[in-house]
Design a protein around this motif. Sequence first.
Motif, mmCIF file in Angstrom:
data_model
loop_
_atom_site.group_PDB
_atom_site.id
_atom_site.type_symbol
_atom_site.label_atom_id
_atom_site.label_comp_id
_atom_site.label_asym_id
_atom_site.label_seq_id
_atom_site.Cartn_x
_atom_site.Cartn_y
_atom_site.Cartn_z
ATOM 1 N N HIS A 127 0.908 -1.136 -0.072
ATOM 2 C CA HIS A 127 -0.144 -0.164 0.032
ATOM 3 C C HIS A 127 1.011 1.460 0.349
ATOM 4 C CE1 HIS A 127 -2.894 3.000 1.152
ATOM 5 N NE2 HIS A 127 -3.928 2.270 1.050
ATOM 6 N N MET A 154 -10.883 0.372 -1.763
ATOM 7 C CA MET A 154 -9.067 0.979 -2.700
ATOM 8 C C MET A 154 -8.946 0.643 -3.953
ATOM 9 S SD MET A 154 -6.919 -1.038 0.112
ATOM 10 C CE MET A 154 -6.571 -1.004 1.802
ATOM 11 N N PRO A 178 -4.457 4.564 -1.907
ATOM 12 C CA PRO A 178 -6.328 5.178 -1.179
ATOM 13 C C PRO A 178 -6.623 5.108 -2.779
ATOM 14 C CG PRO A 178 -4.773 5.992 -0.192
ATOM 15 C CD PRO A 178 -4.104 5.330 -1.127
#
Length: 309
Positions: free
Chosen positions: A9, A48, A88
């Motif tokens: 991430h 996401m 995100p």
Amino acid sequence: MPDIYQVHHTQLGTIRVRPLETVLEASLRLGLNVPFSCRGGSCHTCMMQSTGSPVPARAQRGLTQVQKDLGLFLPCVCYPEADMRVAPKGSATQASATLAAGPSLKQLDTQATGHRRSEVPSPPQDPSLWAELGHGKRVRQVLDAFYAKVFADALLAPYFHNTTPDHVAGKQYAFLYKSMTGDDVYFGDNPLNAHHWMVISDALFDHRQHLMIETLEQHGLSDDQIRRWTAFEEPYRPDIVKEQAGHRQNQGRVEMRQEGFAEEVLAVGSMCDHCGAEIEAGVTVLYHQRLGTISCAACRPQALHAEQG
């Protein structure tokens, strides 16, 4: 096939996802601050964006084709099938304009209206309705049938993670008992605190009310009785409907922390969200600062163990 997949991430770092574990579950197990609400793919709060890595088909179920093409997915139902690189929502591409049409919720609008808490007072007590319904007997019958539907409903069931229909029906029974008669028998949170972590739209609230009215009709309540019953639910819509998770309120103060556990001395009686045992006022309990669940002394170890994974 590796036992553990790596999800990289851009802001949270590397998330190691165990077998039979979703990306969201792994994130929460590691204590990462990931927004979520229903945990079942209904609310789209945790969405996401994949940055070029493959996305399992199940993790995009219910999304528009445009959203799929942008690599958007739902980590709460995403079981990785390979290592992934994610970001995100909206950070990898300028997706906001494309997403203006909004996510689909099986034909329901998932965008909440952002209500502010109204000053509408709670409805007056109606002990005669309680008496008309067999002094609570028919109330419990209705609630048992209603929550059987809720737990089988694809849109509502995800909001009742780690609980049972009987437990939820018992709490709602006590809430209605107190609301209708004034007897001090309800030991749970007020509606604002009970739902503070949930992202719920007007359409989803209406969907819930439709199921309730359907159940009331099936149990033979008159139009007048149905109107009087639902009068104890509708005034709390502004506390429940919102487009992002809210905050628990305690004695007029806003609890700012949202993750992890803390201890609190109960100002009023409540009940354990794990075993259902009554907890008297003045007792120190363990509560989850995001979910608002309360653990009695006996259930405290299992609550901490579940959080730590």
